[in-house]
Design a protein around this motif. Sequence first.
Motif, PDB file in Angstrom:
ATOM      1  N   LEU A  26     -23.342   7.303 -44.576  1.00 51.00           N
ATOM      2  CA  LEU A  26     -24.371   6.258 -44.498  1.00 51.00           C
ATOM      3  C   LEU A  26     -24.706   6.047 -43.025  1.00 51.00           C
ATOM      4  O   LEU A  26     -24.137   5.202 -42.365  1.00 51.00           O
ATOM      5  CB  LEU A  26     -23.853   4.956 -45.126  1.00 51.00           C
ATOM      6  N   HIS A  27     -25.633   6.871 -42.523  1.00 53.27           N
ATOM      7  CA  HIS A  27     -25.945   6.827 -41.093  1.00 53.27           C
ATOM      8  C   HIS A  27     -27.410   6.610 -40.777  1.00 53.27           C
ATOM      9  O   HIS A  27     -27.823   6.824 -39.653  1.00 53.27           O
ATOM     10  CB  HIS A  27     -25.487   8.118 -40.415  1.00 53.27           C
ATOM     11  N   ALA A  46     -26.704   1.559 -45.097  1.00 52.76           N
ATOM     12  CA  ALA A  46     -26.636   0.409 -45.997  1.00 52.76           C
ATOM     13  C   ALA A  46     -25.911  -0.706 -45.255  1.00 52.76           C
ATOM     14  O   ALA A  46     -24.732  -0.612 -45.006  1.00 52.76           O
ATOM     15  CB  ALA A  46     -25.880   0.770 -47.268  1.00 52.76           C
ATOM     16  N   GLY A  47     -26.650  -1.713 -44.887  1.00 54.75           N
ATOM     17  CA  GLY A  47     -26.021  -2.769 -44.105  1.00 54.75           C
ATOM     18  C   GLY A  47     -26.185  -4.132 -44.736  1.00 54.75           C
ATOM     19  O   GLY A  47     -27.197  -4.428 -45.366  1.00 54.75           O
ATOM     20  N   GLY A  48     -25.162  -4.953 -44.585  1.00 52.35           N
ATOM     21  CA  GLY A  48     -25.233  -6.327 -45.069  1.00 52.35           C
ATOM     22  C   GLY A  48     -25.393  -6.421 -46.566  1.00 52.35           C
ATOM     23  O   GLY A  48     -25.069  -5.515 -47.311  1.00 52.35           O
ATOM     24  N   LYS A  49     -25.917  -7.542 -46.993  1.00 53.35           N
ATOM     25  CA  LYS A  49     -26.133  -7.770 -48.423  1.00 53.35           C
ATOM     26  C   LYS A  49     -27.399  -7.038 -48.845  1.00 53.35           C
ATOM     27  O   LYS A  49     -28.470  -7.251 -48.294  1.00 53.35           O
ATOM     28  CB  LYS A  49     -26.254  -9.265 -48.690  1.00 53.35           C
ATOM     29  N   ALA A  56     -30.129   0.165 -56.013  1.00 58.53           N
ATOM     30  CA  ALA A  56     -30.541   1.146 -57.017  1.00 58.53           C
ATOM     31  C   ALA A  56     -31.195   2.357 -56.352  1.00 58.53           C
ATOM     32  O   ALA A  56     -30.960   3.503 -56.759  1.00 58.53           O
ATOM     33  CB  ALA A  56     -31.492   0.511 -58.025  1.00 58.53           C
ATOM     34  N   ALA A  57     -32.008   2.121 -55.329  1.00 59.62           N
ATOM     35  CA  ALA A  57     -32.660   3.226 -54.613  1.00 59.62           C
ATOM     36  C   ALA A  57     -31.620   4.090 -53.894  1.00 59.62           C
ATOM     37  O   ALA A  57     -31.715   5.321 -53.897  1.00 59.62           O
ATOM     38  CB  ALA A  57     -33.676   2.681 -53.619  1.00 59.62           C
ATOM     39  N   LEU A  58     -30.623   3.456 -53.280  1.00 60.03           N
ATOM     40  CA  LEU A  58     -29.568   4.186 -52.588  1.00 60.03           C
ATOM     41  C   LEU A  58     -28.771   5.032 -53.583  1.00 60.03           C
ATOM     42  O   LEU A  58     -28.500   6.207 -53.345  1.00 60.03           O
ATOM     43  CB  LEU A  58     -28.653   3.206 -51.848  1.00 60.03           C
ATOM     44  N   ARG A  59     -28.410   4.445 -54.701  1.00 60.06           N
ATOM     45  CA  ARG A  59     -27.665   5.176 -55.734  1.00 60.06           C
ATOM     46  C   ARG A  59     -28.518   6.315 -56.292  1.00 60.06           C
ATOM     47  O   ARG A  59     -28.032   7.418 -56.534  1.00 60.06           O
ATOM     48  CB  ARG A  59     -27.235   4.218 -56.846  1.00 60.06           C
ATOM     49  N   GLY A  60     -29.801   6.061 -56.493  1.00 61.41           N
ATOM     50  CA  GLY A  60     -30.694   7.106 -56.990  1.00 61.41           C
ATOM     51  C   GLY A  60     -30.799   8.282 -56.043  1.00 61.41           C
ATOM     52  O   GLY A  60     -30.810   9.446 -56.464  1.00 61.41           O
TER      53      GLY A  60
END
Length: 92
Positions: A26-27, A46-49, A56-60
């Motif tokens: 995650l860079h 992916a930072g913070g809340k 969902a977009a990150l997981r996708g």
Amino acid sequence: MKITLHKRLEAAARALAKRQRITVTLHGNTTLASLNGSEYIPLPQAGGKMSRNALAALRGTADLAALGLRYHSSQIHAGLRPGSENAAEIFD
């Protein structure tokens, strides 16, 4: 023991790709790994809340890369690739 988002994404990617050596980072790099057998999946930072949509977009993105690593065949890709430069650019 708290399991981090990073470890969850990595475990899901390994399961989908059926490869135990996949590394998820995650860079902030949004360029997906080329589908040439790489065991490395770079994801956006992916930072913070995070909102549900962002998560969902990150997981996708992670799932897309993992499934590409599992099912992509360079030989089939090359065989189906159009000869025209414009069409090949779209195809790739």
